[in-house]
Design a protein around this motif. Structure first.
Motif, PDB file in Angstrom:
ATOM      1  N   TRP A  68       0.859  -1.195   0.000  1.00  0.00           N
ATOM      2  CA  TRP A  68       0.000   0.000   0.000  1.00  0.00           C
ATOM      3  C   TRP A  68       0.884   1.229   0.000  1.00  0.00           C
ATOM      4  N   GLN A  70       0.787   1.470  -3.320  1.00  0.00           N
ATOM      5  CA  GLN A  70       1.114   1.198  -4.721  1.00  0.00           C
ATOM      6  C   GLN A  70       1.554  -0.248  -4.885  1.00  0.00           C
ATOM      7  N   GLU A 146      -5.826   8.250  -4.613  1.00  0.00           N
ATOM      8  CA  GLU A 146      -5.966   6.934  -5.240  1.00  0.00           C
ATOM      9  C   GLU A 146      -4.888   5.999  -4.718  1.00  0.00           C
ATOM     10  N   PHE A 147      -5.231   4.723  -4.641  1.00  0.00           N
ATOM     11  CA  PHE A 147      -4.232   3.737  -4.197  1.00  0.00           C
ATOM     12  C   PHE A 147      -4.580   2.353  -4.721  1.00  0.00           C
ATOM     13  N   THR A 148      -3.604   1.466  -4.663  1.00  0.00           N
ATOM     14  CA  THR A 148      -3.844   0.038  -4.833  1.00  0.00           C
ATOM     15  C   THR A 148      -3.398  -0.644  -3.538  1.00  0.00           C
ATOM     16  N   SER A 149      -3.890  -1.840  -3.304  1.00  0.00           N
ATOM     17  CA  SER A 149      -3.701  -2.461  -1.996  1.00  0.00           C
ATOM     18  C   SER A 149      -3.663  -3.987  -2.139  1.00  0.00           C
ATOM     19  N   VAL A 259      -5.923  -4.395  -7.207  1.00  0.00           N
ATOM     20  CA  VAL A 259      -4.770  -3.887  -7.960  1.00  0.00           C
ATOM     21  C   VAL A 259      -5.048  -3.701  -9.452  1.00  0.00           C
ATOM     22  N   ASP A 261      -7.128  -1.824 -10.897  1.00  0.00           N
ATOM     23  CA  ASP A 261      -7.174  -0.381 -11.109  1.00  0.00           C
ATOM     24  C   ASP A 261      -7.031   0.275  -9.739  1.00  0.00           C
ATOM     25  N   SER A 262      -7.052   1.595  -9.699  1.00  0.00           N
ATOM     26  CA  SER A 262      -6.862   2.266  -8.407  1.00  0.00           C
ATOM     27  C   SER A 262      -8.195   2.453  -7.701  1.00  0.00           C
ATOM     28  N   LYS A 264     -10.367   4.943  -5.810  1.00  0.00           N
ATOM     29  CA  LYS A 264     -10.419   6.404  -5.671  1.00  0.00           C
ATOM     30  C   LYS A 264     -11.209   6.710  -4.403  1.00  0.00           C
TER      31      LYS A 264
END
Ligand SMILES: O=P(O)(O)OC[C@H]1O[C@@H](O)[C@H](O)[C@@H](O)[C@@H]1O
Length: 281
Positions: A68, A70, A146-149, A259, A261-262, A264
């Motif tokens: 996290w 990214q 925004e993030f990916t996790s 993961v 997409d991000s 939001k």
């Protein structure tokens, strides 16, 4: 049921959660909120490399790193910074199932590389045969971020060459070892014969649990239904200081997250993602 604080190696505050009859326990470092070990029924479920490096700023090879904000490479360090920050212990519970909450708040260093105010809570809950983790992200800023996790779980296996994974049939994936081509899984059961690095993009549709060797079940939540499957194979393991050739056959990563997409997240909003791992037999 108990929660014990101890020091892992030198300088790594850690917690050990044990269930009421002592048949299951989990060890967690505050560094990275990193789960190092989960044993149930006298069986160690997670893989931790004997060459893992324990040093500030370094990611730990094995257990469950928290990826996290990214996933993979990008503007931030590989897999983000949550896995190399020290988290704070919050609420604990030993009444029903034993559980703890760990927190990570933005700070000067994170704001320099990722200019967003956040508050993360990781809940870790131990049941007799299963283990649950939930990440809550609170946007404490005045703008959307925004993030990916991803829960980057390393499972211990007897031999990667005889390991099977089922539950991914018909799911579309990105094959990172074949030019990131988009493919669809045609096998009912996935087997391993070479380096494997795939991002199964389910987009929340896959209701199937993932089964490792028909014995460990992994389930994500609606918000975390992407599955990354990774094993570096012999050559890459040999070239990696914290894995080593002797270890490539001993683990498979089956990683639940968001993961493809991000996410939001608007200001003041919360996002939750979780996974549950169960030993079936
Ligand atoms: O060495 P790291 O940063 O922990 O990453 C290990 C692997 O993590 C997986 O999640 C990625 O899909 C792989 O591409 C990557 O190699």
């Amino acid at each position: 049921m108990s929660i014990t604080e101890f020091e892992y190696k030198t300088g790594f505050p850690a917690l050990r959660l044990t269930n009421s009859n002592g048949s299951a326990s989990v060890e967690i470092l505050l560094y990275g909120a990193h789960v190092l070990s989960w044993t149930t029924n006298n069986k160690q479920i997670l893989f931790l490399s004997d060459k893992a490096i324990f040093a500030p700023g370094k990611a730990i090879r094995g257990g469950i790193p928290i990826v996290w904000p990214q996933f993979g490479p990008g503007p931030l360090p590989q897999h983000g910074f949550a896995r190399v920050k020290t988290w704070r212990l919050g609420k604990t519970n030993t009444n029903d199932d034993v559980s703890v909450e760990l927190h990570l708040l933005h700070d000067e260093d994170t704001l320099k590389i990722w200019p967003h105010k956040f508050n993360l809570t990781l809940t870790i809950r131990l049941k007799e045969k299963s283990f649950y983790q939930e990440l809550t992200v609170h946007n404490e800023d005045n703008h959307t971020f925004e993030f990916t996790s991803l829960f980057h779980t390393y499972f211990t296996v007897d031999d990667i060459k005889t390991t099977t994974i089922s539950g991914l049939n018909n799911v579309t994936y990105t094959d990172k070892v074949d030019g990131s081509k988009t493919k669809t899984e045609t096998n009912k059961t996935l087997e391993f014969t070479s380096e494997t690095d795939r991002v199964y993009n389910d987009g929340g549709k896959n209701a199937n649990p993932i089964l490792i060797n028909d014995c460990i079940q992994v389930i994500g939540s609606g918000t975390t239904s992407d599955i990354v499957v990774w094993n570096p194979w012999q050559e890459k393991a040999k070239g990696s200081v914290d894995i080593g050739e002797h270890n490539f056959s001993k683990f498979v990563c089956v990683e639940v997250g968001h993961v493809h997409d991000s996410v939001k997240l608007d200001k003041d909003q919360l996002w939750k993602g979780s996974h549950e791992i169960t030993l079936l037999k």
